[in-house]
Write a protein that holds these residues in place. Structure first.
Motif, mmCIF file in Angstrom:
data_model
loop_
_atom_site.group_PDB
_atom_site.id
_atom_site.type_symbol
_atom_site.label_atom_id
_atom_site.label_comp_id
_atom_site.label_asym_id
_atom_site.label_seq_id
_atom_site.Cartn_x
_atom_site.Cartn_y
_atom_site.Cartn_z
ATOM 1 N N GLY A 70 3.417 14.945 0.458
ATOM 2 C CA GLY A 70 4.685 14.322 0.699
ATOM 3 C C GLY A 70 4.573 13.468 1.916
ATOM 4 O O GLY A 70 3.670 12.726 1.998
ATOM 5 N N GLY A 71 5.692 13.297 2.442
ATOM 6 C CA GLY A 71 5.836 12.426 3.556
ATOM 7 C C GLY A 71 4.976 12.575 4.611
ATOM 8 O O GLY A 71 4.169 11.794 5.225
ATOM 9 N N TYR A 72 4.350 13.840 5.053
ATOM 10 C CA TYR A 72 3.537 14.222 5.688
ATOM 11 C C TYR A 72 2.082 13.628 5.456
ATOM 12 O O TYR A 72 1.496 12.981 6.425
ATOM 13 N N GLY A 73 1.698 13.708 4.318
ATOM 14 C CA GLY A 73 0.458 13.471 3.877
ATOM 15 C C GLY A 73 0.351 11.949 3.862
ATOM 16 O O GLY A 73 -0.531 11.371 4.270
ATOM 17 N N LEU A 74 1.728 11.354 3.679
ATOM 18 C CA LEU A 74 1.518 9.698 3.765
ATOM 19 C C LEU A 74 1.219 9.344 5.133
ATOM 20 O O LEU A 74 0.412 8.540 5.331
ATOM 21 N N ILE A 75 1.787 9.856 6.053
ATOM 22 C CA ILE A 75 1.933 9.566 7.560
ATOM 23 C C ILE A 75 0.510 9.538 8.063
ATOM 24 O O ILE A 75 -0.085 9.150 8.531
ATOM 25 N N VAL A 76 -0.156 10.998 7.547
ATOM 26 C CA VAL A 76 -1.474 11.428 8.033
ATOM 27 C C VAL A 76 -2.300 10.572 7.565
ATOM 28 O O VAL A 76 -3.279 9.820 8.418
ATOM 29 N N ALA A 77 -2.183 9.968 6.149
ATOM 30 C CA ALA A 77 -3.090 9.055 5.696
ATOM 31 C C ALA A 77 -3.231 7.689 6.317
ATOM 32 O O ALA A 77 -4.104 7.164 6.602
ATOM 33 N N MET A 78 -1.955 7.279 6.655
ATOM 34 C CA MET A 78 -1.525 5.952 7.190
ATOM 35 C C MET A 78 -2.339 5.976 8.628
ATOM 36 O O MET A 78 -2.983 5.138 8.945
ATOM 37 N N LEU A 79 -2.052 7.026 9.315
ATOM 38 C CA LEU A 79 -2.686 7.175 10.581
ATOM 39 C C LEU A 79 -4.204 6.973 10.642
ATOM 40 O O LEU A 79 -4.819 6.450 11.167
ATOM 41 N N GLY A 80 -5.071 7.912 9.434
ATOM 42 C CA GLY A 80 -6.128 7.782 9.373
ATOM 43 C C GLY A 80 -6.555 6.495 9.049
ATOM 44 O O GLY A 80 -7.703 6.082 9.490
ATOM 45 N N LEU A 81 -5.830 5.820 7.959
ATOM 46 C CA LEU A 81 -6.439 4.406 7.662
ATOM 47 C C LEU A 81 -6.094 3.508 9.213
ATOM 48 O O LEU A 81 -7.137 2.580 9.395
ATOM 49 N N ILE B 248 0.811 -1.307 0.051
ATOM 50 C CA ILE B 248 -0.142 -0.103 0.147
ATOM 51 C C ILE B 248 0.886 1.337 0.249
ATOM 52 O O ILE B 248 0.426 2.034 -0.534
ATOM 53 N N SER B 249 2.063 1.010 0.647
ATOM 54 C CA SER B 249 2.845 2.611 0.835
ATOM 55 C C SER B 249 3.935 2.668 -0.143
ATOM 56 O O SER B 249 4.367 3.853 -0.254
ATOM 57 N N LEU B 250 4.365 1.677 -0.768
ATOM 58 C CA LEU B 250 5.704 1.953 -1.701
ATOM 59 C C LEU B 250 5.510 3.014 -2.761
ATOM 60 O O LEU B 250 6.419 3.903 -2.584
ATOM 61 N N PRO B 251 4.325 3.027 -3.668
ATOM 62 C CA PRO B 251 4.405 4.091 -4.544
ATOM 63 C C PRO B 251 4.366 5.642 -3.785
ATOM 64 O O PRO B 251 5.014 6.526 -4.415
ATOM 65 N N GLY B 252 3.754 5.557 -2.566
ATOM 66 C CA GLY B 252 3.664 6.835 -1.815
ATOM 67 C C GLY B 252 5.005 7.104 -1.227
ATOM 68 O O GLY B 252 5.452 8.453 -1.572
ATOM 69 N N ILE B 253 5.682 6.187 -0.693
ATOM 70 C CA ILE B 253 6.889 6.607 -0.250
ATOM 71 C C ILE B 253 7.885 7.022 -1.535
ATOM 72 O O ILE B 253 8.677 8.132 -1.152
ATOM 73 N N GLY C 222 -5.150 5.662 -2.737
ATOM 74 C CA GLY C 222 -5.244 6.713 -1.666
ATOM 75 C C GLY C 222 -4.072 7.080 -1.137
ATOM 76 O O GLY C 222 -3.746 8.509 -1.040
ATOM 77 N N LEU C 223 -3.237 6.279 -0.796
ATOM 78 C CA LEU C 223 -1.903 6.702 0.012
ATOM 79 C C LEU C 223 -0.889 7.511 -1.030
ATOM 80 O O LEU C 223 -0.258 8.690 -0.861
ATOM 81 N N PHE C 224 -1.111 7.036 -2.492
ATOM 82 C CA PHE C 224 -0.302 7.786 -3.199
ATOM 83 C C PHE C 224 -0.759 9.069 -3.485
ATOM 84 O O PHE C 224 0.281 9.820 -3.771
ATOM 85 N N ILE C 225 -2.053 9.366 -3.679
ATOM 86 C CA ILE C 225 -2.450 10.625 -3.938
ATOM 87 C C ILE C 225 -2.106 11.668 -2.614
ATOM 88 O O ILE C 225 -1.616 12.669 -2.916
ATOM 89 N N ALA C 226 -2.320 11.024 -1.507
ATOM 90 C CA ALA C 226 -2.097 11.820 -0.506
ATOM 91 C C ALA C 226 -0.422 12.264 -0.171
ATOM 92 O O ALA C 226 -0.349 13.519 -0.028
ATOM 93 N N SER C 227 0.366 11.381 -0.595
ATOM 94 C CA SER C 227 1.644 11.647 -0.573
ATOM 95 C C SER C 227 2.307 12.438 -1.864
ATOM 96 O O SER C 227 3.191 13.277 -1.767
ATOM 97 N N SER C 228 1.476 12.524 -2.948
ATOM 98 C CA SER C 228 1.900 13.049 -3.978
ATOM 99 C C SER C 228 1.333 14.496 -3.811
ATOM 100 O O SER C 228 2.193 15.513 -4.351
ATOM 101 N N LEU C 229 0.610 14.822 -2.985
ATOM 102 C CA LEU C 229 -0.024 16.168 -2.809
ATOM 103 C C LEU C 229 0.760 16.885 -1.579
ATOM 104 O O LEU C 229 1.082 17.749 -1.576
#
Lengths: 521, 390
Positions: free
Chosen positions: A448-459, A325-330, A439-446
């Protein structure tokens, strides 16, 4: 027309559904004593559908009289040999030795079919006929005989397509629920294993059977499932997935909170853990509740292989889930936002790959994810002969040519491919990972790492909030049942698993009472 | 619910600062060179060439191996230069992968620490990048052709990471440098890098150590003295040591363990320091004809001790007499032992250090002699029963 009439019958069912379904036809049409009148009424109700056969015949009586009789069957649902040899032949070849008014009893005795019962309700009989029963009517009696001799084609028991195991049973559930029930009964021949059936769907009349081990399963849970099933009032149930979505706690979540399996060995193991299995007639996939998140990283084979390897594989499956789930986001967060995250030696090839690509990185990844989804979906539905052609085209176009044409960078392909391959390790929720990845990819493309972490916490928050029929989805991690950790991300030796898991409510805690001592003494 | 669902996507449109930067629109700097030029700062950078090696070679700096772009510019400060480089580089410069800072000697003898301020202030710079001093033009160091890596910066850094096998140079990261400068004794040391002709191309080579006193470079130690410095600093964890037993015979030792303990004794302004150096090693190379026995080994041990003592003494002499700068760790040890007196003597510490009496005591222990005991015996024995001899 015929359906409308049946609908009126079913509407009465609707008002008063019971697990036994005995008292639904209290005020409906009864049989009359004239066989011709009965035939007319039946034809009226069934609207003389072509697949319904009315067979008139005459039963010779001892004193030279004859008795008119009528056999009503549905073509293709009946074991014709059984009816011919066990009903028609004994009744027509030899005359019936009986007095007036005793013929029905005599007929019943002469018929050699296990399951026969008297029925005086005409409407109920119609419905029984359509389910594959044979109705036998005699002139002069306002009662009919329902003979249960179904004979329809079923698929042979074969190895399930999904959930394969190298070491373990190779039989799978089929589309006929009596067979599936028998498969479970063969594994747990104990009176405590109980099955209860309800018919759901006004038109489809689908048999939904819940199975549980009475001594082990939590009665509250059984009651809850029964209640939910009773409340389903629909026209049809086509497959188990519909039942799943009607009874689950969180139908809007992307995670399934009801598990499914095609393996009887897995189903019986789950039953012995105190879970409840729901078998849907007409679907080879059975459901089980409660189903926790951990179910997705477990396999029935884990218990038959050595604990060390099983533990390793389970952790691998979990890591695969996270990677998937997270690799493209990272990847996009590292390259577009936090360039310092990339090892300095690695950045040179990444830069060189990026330089020729005309698209922004986010679009490049989005394109690749989309294309991989297209190829995957095509591969699932295509016939096998075309499938190999597809894989060649997919591998060539996606892997080779798009890189050499400079449309996509090689690192992007590697990242997206790893992400997809990792998802195939955890097949039960491969569909969930596909969405989460996007989902995580969109969050982190908007962001960055902050978005990725927030999205993962939400998940994570969402996953912890989920329940499966009232049982926390993330147990034994949240709530924290440490004793269940021995069969979670790791699997400790079976010897140490003396108790049933606490995550699944059960009435019988101990499962191992004594074992041989270890060592050579 | 519906309102929330409409508001949340709209919030995304309100974000103003967009920190996302495409990789193909950025120039990633791997090495920075700083030098002085007419009161201004001359900055040179080595940037990864995104398109890979090609025939045209590097940028205006020229040379290189085709994998890097070299740019040079005069500016008032580092950050101003970084921004002005956009004009030359046509892309925004990113310093997140900077792993090498080369400082020209001329600047090092001046106020180079002031210019380095941004390396700690800006979050973009890595504090674990390495600092170097060079006598040459920094851009020449960045532009030397490499042996293995794509970039000379990367190659120099990877060379530093192999220091455990050799005690001849020091490596200092930015944060280590600042730790020294901001410590009780504001002296530091930095490795010196220079270019060396190897056949027809120039390669970089590490050579000696620059000594920095009160933020300014005051002198340098040569390679031999650097070994002594490393022993003093307890950083010589490996490396070989060759000693001569006489004119011809040489024995090499592979150092496995080297431990230096400093015991300072302060009497007013007179410092007596006792250095206790323990070396453990194995015999690596015996070019003598003598066989190995206890006696011989203790002879070698003694010789190693003597040589080490001489080496350390040489370094200390240079630091005490010539440079009058303490970078040896004796000061730190004194500060730890006499924290109260330290306040009074801190300002004149370099003076105290110069006049200190330092006793060096080296103890060497050869733990084993390798896989063979004997050297080749040149005086072959005659065979017992020679069939050709009656």
């Amino acid at each position: 027309m015929r359906y409308l009439k049946i609908k009126s019958i079913m509407q009465k069912m609707k008002q008063n559904t019971k697990w036994t379904q005995e008292e639904q036809f209290n005020n409906s049409i009864l049989f009359s004593s004239d066989v011709h009148k009965n035939e007319e009424k039946l034809k009226q109700l069934l609207d003389s559908s072509d697949d319904i056969i009315f067979h008139d015949f005459i039963i010779p009586l001892h004193d030279g009289r004859t008795l008119k009789a009528l056999l009503v069957i549905v073509d293709g649902l009946i074991d014709e040999d059984a009816i011919r040899n066990n009903v028609l032949e004994p009744l027509t070849k030899e005359s019936l030795d009986s007095t007036m008014g005793e013929e029905l009893k005599q007929v019943k005795e002469r018929i050699s079919i296990f399951n026969t019962k008297k029925e005086n309700n005409l409407e109920k009989s119609v419905y029984q006929i359509l389910k594959g029963n044979t109705l036998l009517l005699l002139d002069g009696y306002s009662e009919g005989l329902l003979l249960n001799a179904p004979g329809y084609e079923v698929r042979a028991i074969s190895e399930p397509q999904s959930d394969r195991a190298v070491r373990g049973a190779h039989d799978g559930f089929i589309e006929s629920s009596p067979t599936n029930i028998a498969l479970l009964r063969r594994r747990i021949p104990h009176p405590s294993l109980q099955f209860e059936t309800i018919k759901i769907g006004e038109y489809s009349q689908t048999d939904i059977t819940i199975g549980y081990v009475k001594d082990i399963a939590d009665p509250k849970l059984i009651e809850r499932i029964k209640q939910r099933l009773e409340q389903i009032k629909v026209d049809e149930i086509n497959n188990s997935g519909e039942i799943e979505q009607f009874i689950e706690d969180h139908p809007f979540s992307i995670f399934p909170t009801i598990g499914n399996t095609e393996r009887p060995d897995k189903a019986s193991a789950l039953l012995m853990e105190g879970r409840i299995v729901i078998i849907v007639n007409g679907d080879s996939v059975s459901l089980f509740v409660p189903s926790l998140f951990l179910e997705n990283i477990k396999s029935i084979e884990d218990y038959s292989s050595r604990p060390y390897y099983s533990s390793f594989i389970r952790m691998l499956r979990f890591v695969s889930f996270v990677i998937s789930i997270s690799l493209p986001g990272i990847y996009i967060a590292a390259i577009n936002f936090h360039k310092v995250m990339i090892p300095s030696d690695m950045i040179v090839p990444i830069i060189q790959a990026r330089e020729t690509v005309p698209f922004p990185l986010a679009m490049e990844i989005a394109m690749m994810i989309l294309m991989f989804e297209v190829v995957r979906e095509a591969g699932v539905r295509l016939p096998q002969q075309i499938g190999s052609a597809l894989s060649i085209v997919g591998a060539l176009i996606l892997g080779q040519v798009s890189v050499s044409a400079g449309l996509v960078g090689a690192p992007t392909i590697i990242v997206v491919s790893i992400s997809y391959i990792a998802a195939f390790v955890i097949t039960p929720i491969a569909d969930v990972t596909a969405l989460l990845r996007i989902g995580l990819f969109i969050a982190s493309s908007l962001f960055g790492g902050y978005g990725l972490i927030v999205a993962m916490l939400g998940l994570l928050t969402h996953m912890i909030s989920l329940t499966s029929l009232g049982i926390p989805f993330m147990a034994p991690f949240a709530p924290f049942y440490f004793q269940d950790w021995k069969d979670s991300l790791i699997r400790l030796p079976l010897r140490w698993k003396k108790q049933r898991p606490k995550s699944i409510p059960n009435q019988r805690k101990t499962r191992i009472r004594s074992l041989p001592k270890t060592g050579d003494k | 619910m519906v309102r929330m669902l409409t508001i949340i996507p709209l919030l995304f449109l309100l974000t103003g600062c967009w920190s996302s930067q495409e990789l193909d629109k950025s120039a990633l700097v791997h090495g920075i060179g700083l030098d002085k030029s007419d009161g201004q700062l001359r900055i040179s950078v080595e940037i990864i060439k995104p398109t890979g090696p090609s025939e045209q070679g590097g940028g205006e700096g020229g040379g290189g191996n085709g994998q890097n772009i070299l740019l040079e510019r005069d500016a008032d400060s580092l950050i101003q230069g970084a921004r002005e480089f956009i004009k030359d580089a046509k892309r925004r410069l990113y310093f997140e992968h900077t792993r090498l800072w080369v400082i020209g000697e001329e600047l090092a003898k001046d106020n180079f620490i002031d210019y380095l301020d941004e390396s700690r202030r800006d979050q973009m710079f890595r504090l674990n990048s390495y600092l170097f001093i060079t006598e040459e033009n920094p851009i020449d160091i960045l532009g030397t052709s490499t042996l293995y890596e794509d970039l000379s910066s990367a190659e120099i850094v990877s060379a530093l990471e192999q220091t455990q096998y050799i005690a001849e140079f020091t490596s200092v990261k930015i944060y280590e440098f600042y730790k020294l400068i901001e410590g009780p004794i504001p002296n530091a040391y930095l490795p010196i890098i220079k270019t060396k002709k190897e056949k027809d191309k120039a390669i970089t080579s590490l050579d000696g150590t620059a000594v920095i006193r009160n933020d300014k470079m005051v002198g340098k130690l040569n390679t031999h003295e650097t070994v002594g410095l490393n022993i003093l600093l307890n950083k010589a964890k490996g490396g070989g040591r060759t000693v001569s037993l006489n004119d011809k015979e040489k024995v090499s030792l592979e150092i496995k363990k080297s431990e230096t303990k400093i015991k300072p004794i302060l009497n007013g302004n007179q410092l007596n320091a006792h250095l206790n150096i323990k070396i453990e090693g194995t015999l690596a190379d015996n070019t003598t004809k003598s066989n190995i026995n206890e006696q011989w080994i203790s002879k070698v041990e003694e010789e190693v001790s003597n040589q080490t003592e001489k080496n350390v003494r040489l370094t200390l002499d240079k630091l005490q007499k010539e440079l009058k700068t303490d970078i040896s760790g004796i000061g730190l040890e004194t500060y730890r032992k006499y924290p109260k007196q330290w306040q009074g003597i801190q300002s004149e510490w370099n003076e105290i250090f110069s006049n200190a009496d330092i006793i060096i005591d080296v103890h060497t222990n050869i733990t084993h002699q390798g896989l063979i005991n004997k050297s080749i015996n040149r005086n072959h024995k005659k065979p017992y029963n020679n069939p050709y001899k009656r």
